[in-house]
Design an enzyme around this catalytic site. Structure first.
Site, PDB file in Angstrom:
ATOM      1  N   LEU A 140       0.869  -1.170   0.000  1.00 45.04           N
ATOM      2  CA  LEU A 140       0.000   0.000   0.000  1.00 45.04           C
ATOM      3  C   LEU A 140       0.908   1.224   0.000  1.00 45.04           C
ATOM      4  O   LEU A 140       1.957   1.219   0.638  1.00 45.04           O
ATOM      5  CB  LEU A 140      -0.899   0.037   1.242  1.00 45.04           C
ATOM      6  CG  LEU A 140      -2.050  -0.967   1.340  1.00 45.04           C
ATOM      7  CD1 LEU A 140      -2.800  -0.761   2.662  1.00 45.04           C
ATOM      8  CD2 LEU A 140      -3.003  -0.837   0.164  1.00 45.04           C
ATOM      9  N   ASP A 141       0.501   2.285  -0.720  1.00 46.49           N
ATOM     10  CA  ASP A 141       1.273   3.526  -0.703  1.00 46.49           C
ATOM     11  C   ASP A 141       1.437   4.040   0.724  1.00 46.49           C
ATOM     12  O   ASP A 141       0.579   3.808   1.578  1.00 46.49           O
ATOM     13  CB  ASP A 141       0.560   4.618  -1.513  1.00 46.49           C
ATOM     14  CG  ASP A 141       0.542   4.321  -2.999  1.00 46.49           C
ATOM     15  OD1 ASP A 141       1.349   3.487  -3.443  1.00 46.49           O
ATOM     16  OD2 ASP A 141      -0.287   4.919  -3.704  1.00 46.49           O
ATOM     17  N   VAL A 142       2.522   4.767   0.968  1.00 45.27           N
ATOM     18  CA  VAL A 142       2.752   5.384   2.276  1.00 45.27           C
ATOM     19  C   VAL A 142       1.540   6.229   2.692  1.00 45.27           C
ATOM     20  O   VAL A 142       1.127   6.224   3.853  1.00 45.27           O
ATOM     21  CB  VAL A 142       4.032   6.249   2.252  1.00 45.27           C
ATOM     22  CG1 VAL A 142       4.147   7.080   3.520  1.00 45.27           C
ATOM     23  CG2 VAL A 142       5.264   5.364   2.097  1.00 45.27           C
TER      24      VAL A 142
END
Length: 308
Positions: A140-142
């Site tokens: 998952l993106d930051v």
């Protein structure tokens, strides 16, 4: 060792942002590291060094000298605030990943990671692959929160990697987007690649990778719509890019065209996007599992503001 130099335009979405905050978004590094670059005189506009708190103007060009890469990618065990364990057994562990946490260590990122948080919580990841990415079968993106699964055993790693590759995993997100998509439910099928003039973000491009996003309306508000989104593919920034492409960007996402005034009213400092559910067959016996993650406080607050 030579240091890489990058020339970057300041996009309209980052107009007025502090230099350290803007650089963190543009380069995918932590804000602390971005501030250090500015303080060391490694960030120039028109040949002049700028400070970390200087406000940037859209259309200007940044010249950034990146630091030498000496960072160890060995995961560091550290407690990750707000990272709840949703499920665990011998083959896998599922977490509710908070915003501001990376999946695993990468060059340029010195913030918390899911792998480091699991190590601190006593989980032993025994799978193949590079040490910094052991057990990682998805990311998952930051800047995106929600449910993320990590393999703990070789059996779990092999089965889950195959499931994600063959797209037998169901990935459900909730996204709060500006305006009201028409139709209320639909499918966006458009290839995604790096933006031709801004390689740090993505766009719908003719030579991009195949990407399919299904969405349906959960609830419509005056200024925004809460959507249930099912990803058929898993491209970087897929939901953010596709919703922006149909002129309904995620609230709180200036990189892809959101209204900063609406974001401020909703109390958002990141995109309203949450990985709410993962469904997959368990590696051991094939039983179907669905793991869900509740909204974090900032996203729940934004919805309450809209309802009022």
């Amino acid at each position: 060792m030579s240091r890489e130099i990058r020339q970057l335009p300041v996009p309209e979405g980052l107009e007025g942002l502090r230099a350290d905050a803007a650089l963190a978004k543009l380069l995918g590094i932590s804000r602390t590291r971005a501030a250090d670059l500015a303080e060391d005189g490694d960030v120039l506009i028109d040949g002049q060094a700028i400070g970390k708190s200087e406000r940037l103007r859209a259309g200007t060009w940044l010249l950034v000298t990146l630091p030498e890469v000496e960072q160890s990618l060995t995961p560091v065990a550290e407690h990750v605030e707000g990272m709840d364990i949703l499920y665990s057994d011998a083959d896998l562990v599922a977490v509710n990943k908070p915003v501001g946490v990376a999946a695993h260590p990468t060059v340029g990122w010195d913030g918390p990671t899911v792998i480091g948080g699991l190590a601190a919580a006593g989980f032993r990841i025994s799978t193949s692959g590079p040490p910094e990415r052991k057990g990682i079968v998805q990311r998952l993106d930051v800047g995106t929160s929600g449910v993320m699964v990590v393999a703990c055993s070789e059996r779990g790693y092999t089965a889950l990697k195959r499931a994600f590759k063959e797209r037998t995993v169901t990935k459900t997100y909730h996204a709060l987007v500006q305006g009201h998509p028409d139709p209320f439910s639909g499918t966006i099928e458009a290839p995604i690649g790096r933006h031709p003039s801004a390689g740090w973000r993505f766009a719908v491009t003719t030579d991009g990778k195949h990407a399919v996003t299904h969405y349906e309306t959960i609830e419509a508000f005056r200024e925004a719509t809460l959507l249930k989104v099912h990803l058929e593919t898993g491209r970087t920034h897929q939901i953010r890019v596709h919703m922006s492409a149909i002129h309904h960007p995620c609230c709180g996402d200036p990189m892809y065209g959101s209204d900063p005034q609406l974001a401020e009213r909703l109390g958002l400092i990141r995109q309203w996007l949450h990985a709410v559910e993962l469904g997959f067959h368990h590696p051991e016996d094939g039983r179907w599992m669905e793991i869900t993650a509740p909204y974090p406080d900032d996203l729940a607050h934004a919805l309450e503001v809209l309802k009022q």
